[in-house]
Write a protein that holds these residues in place. Structure first.
Motif, PDB file in Angstrom:
ATOM      1  N   GLU A   1       1.279  -2.499   6.335  1.00  0.00           N
ATOM      2  CA  GLU A   1       1.617  -1.327   7.139  1.00  0.00           C
ATOM      3  C   GLU A   1       2.136  -1.691   8.528  1.00  0.00           C
ATOM      4  O   GLU A   1       2.615  -0.825   9.260  1.00  0.00           O
TER       5      GLU A   1
ATOM      6  N   ALA B   1       0.891   3.373  10.200  1.00  0.00           N
ATOM      7  CA  ALA B   1       0.810   4.303   9.068  1.00  0.00           C
ATOM      8  C   ALA B   1      -0.523   5.039   9.065  1.00  0.00           C
ATOM      9  O   ALA B   1      -0.563   6.265   8.869  1.00  0.00           O
TER      10      ALA B   1
ATOM     11  N   THR C   1      -0.430   5.992   1.589  1.00  0.00           N
ATOM     12  CA  THR C   1      -1.235   5.464   2.689  1.00  0.00           C
ATOM     13  C   THR C   1      -2.667   5.962   2.636  1.00  0.00           C
ATOM     14  O   THR C   1      -3.611   5.224   2.961  1.00  0.00           O
TER      15      THR C   1
END
Length: 450
Positions: free
Chosen positions: A152, A223, A370
């Motif tokens: 991320e 994220a 996510t």
């Protein structure tokens, strides 16, 4: 997979500053230190534990029991994955990384403090198994947490490259663990079994201190921060995961069967070579070190290729190639042909297997949104690893007699590799999909990812 995880906006990368190099370095060093702890147990199980924790047994049975305790660590991993996955997807990746490091370091240090069977009887192997369970619980969140953190933070077009450093760190941990045992393995048998074997485990104090200092400086990923700011963090990540991603969890479990190459090469091969074939301990430990040094270079190179051509082809080459190469490698081992053992071991585990190792962190991460990424990777990989973790003990139990005693182990590895490749073929290619569009059933076409 869900039809609509978010409102159908144009996909984009999460906003906020990314620090891919820092995240990759922290993951590399942290994984190296954490898996140093995890792997020295395997080396100890192959060389020492059968003699000091199960000495009343027949030597062959003692070795089998010691290898089984290595597999016990994998039993705790699926259980830990549920806890670590929920923690990481609910409260952030960083908390997982700090907790796993401390638990692993303390557990490993205490292994080095254990009394032997001759000192306290059956309580010794019981305590050994308990600490191995703690190690497995810790390892359950380590790779998934480090992968999620690095993934991320990574640029969209280099996700495989940066996440591959987590696995390079794992290989470095194996090198370090094996290297520490090299001088100790040269000790006379009496000294090795009395105090020498304890030294690598006591060094875990250094592991905890260094790892903690590194990981406490990490920033949470853009994220996850964006999910939190937009109030999209799932209240119950596991409920979302099992509602929307059941097929992907199964896919990861099956793909993770390729990891049997690592457990067979790192544990069973060492035990078979030293205890059955009577090959030199130092020679076999040297094979492991050289092979994993090669892997340190090969893993990021395969990952760079995966960023160009996709995850699936690279992973499949690694899985099928490893399954094929296990046969000539174990044959060379049975022939005690040292040059061939080095050559084929390096090619199989150092080069070909590194293709799967280099790509799976990004390959699995891109299957999930996510909100459930850490949970999905942790649960899928740890159930898969739990199965392959018993590979050494299964191979030892199936081991035959004579020159072809290695054949059952080779068939076992090849079967798992074919299964892994088949699961990878069923996955979609995701290397050109934006971060915020991952996990959707019908992702929008990505613009040029630069």
């Amino acid at each position: 997979m869900p039809e609509a995880l978010h409102e159908r906006e144009e996909p984009h990368e999460p906003h906020g500053a990314k620090t891919p190099k820092k995240a990759a370095l922290a993951s590399w060093i942290g994984s190296a230190l954490e898996y140093y702890d995890f792997f020295i147990y395997g080396t100890g199980a192959a060389l020492v534990f059968g003699k000091i924790f199960f000495p009343a047994s027949d030597p062959a049975i003692g070795t089998l029991l010691a290898l089984a305790t290595f597999g016990v660590g994998y039993v705790a991993r699926p259980i830990g994955a549920f806890f670590m996955g929920h923690l990481g997807d609910k409260f952030g990746r960083k908390k997982v990384l700090v907790f796993t490091l401390i638990l692993m370091g303390v557990s490993t240090f205490l292994v080095g403090c254990l009394p032997t069977y001759n000192q306290i009887g059956i309580a010794a192997p019981i305590m050994l198994v308990f600490l191995r369970l703690c190690q497995g619980f810790s390892a359950s969140g380590e790779q998934a947490g480090a992968n999620a953190m690095t993934f991320e933070h990574a640029p969209a077009h280099r996700r495989a490259f940066f996440t591959s450093f987590t696995l390079s760190g794992t290989q470095a941990g194996l090198i370090l663990a094996t290297a520490v045992f090299l001088p100790i393995s040269r000790l006379p048998e009496e000294q090795l079994l009395s105090w020498g074997w304890r030294i690598p485990y006591w060094l875990s104090v250094i592991v905890v201190i260094i790892g903690y200092l590194i990981r406490r400086t990490l920033d949470e990923t853009p994220a996850f921060k964006e999910e939190k700011e937009q109030h999209k963090v799932a209240k119950l990540p596991l409920a979302v995961l099992f509602r929307d991603y059941k097929a992907d969890i199964v896919r990861v479990i099956l793909c993770a069967q390729v990891s049997i190459v690592s457990t067979i090469f790192g544990v069973y091969v060492l035990s078979y070579a030293v205890n059955t074939l009577k090959l030199d301990r130092t020679t076999m430990l040297s094979v492991a070190i050289v092979t994993n040094v090669v892997a340190l270079v090969a893993i990021p190179l395969w990952a760079m290729l995966a960023d160009r051509i996709g995850r699936r082809p690279v992973f499949i080459v690694g899985a099928l190639g490893s399954g094929a190469m296990i046969f000539p490698f174990l044959w060379a081992l049975s022939e005690a042909n040292i040059p061939l053992i080095f050559l084929l071991g390096i090619f199989m585990s150092g080069v070909i297997y590194s293709a799967a190792n280099g790509v799976w962190p990004s390959f699995y991460a891109e299957m999930f949104d996510t909100r459930v990424r850490l949970s999905g990777m942790a649960i899928g990989t740890q159930i898969g690893f739990a199965i392959t973790g018993f590979g050494p003990s299964v191979a030892a139990a199936l081991q035959g007699l004579g020159g072809d005693a290695w054949v059952p182990a080779a068939v076992l590895v090849a079967t798992c590799c074919v299964l892994s490749a088949g699961a990878a073929i069923s996955a979609r290619e995701t290397h050109r999909i934006h971060m915020n569009d991952l996990g959707r059933e019908n992702p929008l076409p990505a613009a040029a990812m630069v």
